[in-house]
Design a protein around this motif. Structure first.
Motif, PDB file in Angstrom:
ATOM      1  N   ARG A  38      -1.809  23.654 -14.358  1.00 35.12           N
ATOM      2  CA  ARG A  38      -3.037  24.150 -15.087  1.00 35.12           C
ATOM      3  C   ARG A  38      -3.935  23.104 -15.318  1.00 35.12           C
ATOM      4  N   GLN A  39      -5.139  23.385 -15.432  1.00 31.17           N
ATOM      5  CA  GLN A  39      -6.571  22.549 -15.651  1.00 31.17           C
ATOM      6  C   GLN A  39      -7.372  23.133 -16.702  1.00 31.17           C
ATOM      7  N   ALA A  40      -7.639  22.293 -17.740  1.00 33.67           N
ATOM      8  CA  ALA A  40      -8.535  22.699 -18.630  1.00 33.67           C
ATOM      9  C   ALA A  40      -9.699  21.817 -18.354  1.00 33.67           C
ATOM     10  N   PRO A  41     -11.078  22.449 -18.894  1.00 32.67           N
ATOM     11  CA  PRO A  41     -12.333  21.563 -18.671  1.00 32.67           C
ATOM     12  C   PRO A  41     -12.218  20.231 -18.998  1.00 32.67           C
ATOM     13  N   GLY A  42     -12.672  19.611 -18.052  1.00 30.90           N
ATOM     14  CA  GLY A  42     -12.766  18.056 -18.230  1.00 30.90           C
ATOM     15  C   GLY A  42     -11.617  17.432 -18.041  1.00 30.90           C
ATOM     16  N   ASN A  43     -10.465  18.217 -17.873  1.00 28.85           N
ATOM     17  CA  ASN A  43      -9.080  17.455 -17.621  1.00 28.85           C
ATOM     18  C   ASN A  43      -8.694  17.386 -16.151  1.00 28.85           C
ATOM     19  N   GLN A  44      -7.628  16.691 -15.821  1.00 32.27           N
ATOM     20  CA  GLN A  44      -7.006  16.663 -14.721  1.00 32.27           C
ATOM     21  C   GLN A  44      -6.228  17.816 -14.585  1.00 32.27           C
ATOM     22  N   ARG A  45      -5.932  18.342 -13.291  1.00 33.68           N
ATOM     23  CA  ARG A  45      -4.785  19.157 -13.187  1.00 33.68           C
ATOM     24  C   ARG A  45      -3.418  18.735 -13.269  1.00 33.68           C
ATOM     25  N   GLU A  46      -2.533  19.540 -14.206  1.00 33.62           N
ATOM     26  CA  GLU A  46      -1.258  18.901 -14.599  1.00 33.62           C
ATOM     27  C   GLU A  46       0.005  20.038 -14.446  1.00 33.62           C
ATOM     28  N   VAL A  47       0.980  19.435 -14.054  1.00 32.59           N
ATOM     29  CA  VAL A  47       2.328  20.282 -13.809  1.00 32.59           C
ATOM     30  C   VAL A  47       2.596  20.872 -15.206  1.00 32.59           C
ATOM     31  N   VAL A  48       2.955  22.150 -15.034  1.00 30.69           N
ATOM     32  CA  VAL A  48       3.581  23.027 -16.016  1.00 30.69           C
ATOM     33  C   VAL A  48       4.959  23.153 -15.953  1.00 30.69           C
ATOM     34  N   ALA A  49       5.298  23.696 -14.845  1.00 26.39           N
ATOM     35  CA  ALA A  49       6.928  23.860 -14.609  1.00 26.39           C
ATOM     36  C   ALA A  49       6.893  24.236 -13.170  1.00 26.39           C
TER      37      ALA A  49
END
Length: 116
Positions: A38-49
């Motif tokens: 997932r990637q929220a505005p202003g954030n880096q893409r991160e693993v969820v599962a």
């Protein structure tokens, strides 16, 4: 050609649930691990599962106990069941195929918005 088609995003109130789906082409699905990011505005893409081709799962700490990743090999589809959603879960969620050697293919993303 790798095709990943996501669905299931939307707007939900805090505490609610959503289920994301990602359908992949058969050739890429059966032999590889897959994951949700997932990637929220202003954030880096991160693993969820992540789920291995054999069904072993791993989760980010911030979703443990709330989200469940699964795969249906007959349908070439993975799912992300998201329960007890929080406003901080708001992001664009991406499906990914994780190939050996580090190559990753991404879906187009689906928006999840959690209102407080």
């Amino acid at each position: 050609q790798v095709q990943l088609v996501e669905s299931g995003g939307g707007l939900v109130q805090a505490g609610g649930s959503l289920r994301l789906s990602c359908a992949a082409s058969r050739s890429i699905f059966s032999n590889n691990a897959m994951g949700w990011y997932r990637q929220a505005p202003g954030n880096q893409r991160e693993v969820v599962a992540v789920i291995s081709r054999g069904g072993t799962t791993n989760y980010a700490d911030f979703v443990k106990g709330r989200f469940t990743i699964s795969r249906d090999n007959a349908k070439n589809t993975i799912y992300l069941q998201m329960n007890n959603l929080k406003p901080e879960d708001t992001a664009v969620y991406y499906c990914a195929v994780l190939l050996p050697g580090g190559t990753t293919y991404w879906g187009q993303g689906t928006q999840v918005t959690v209102s407080s």
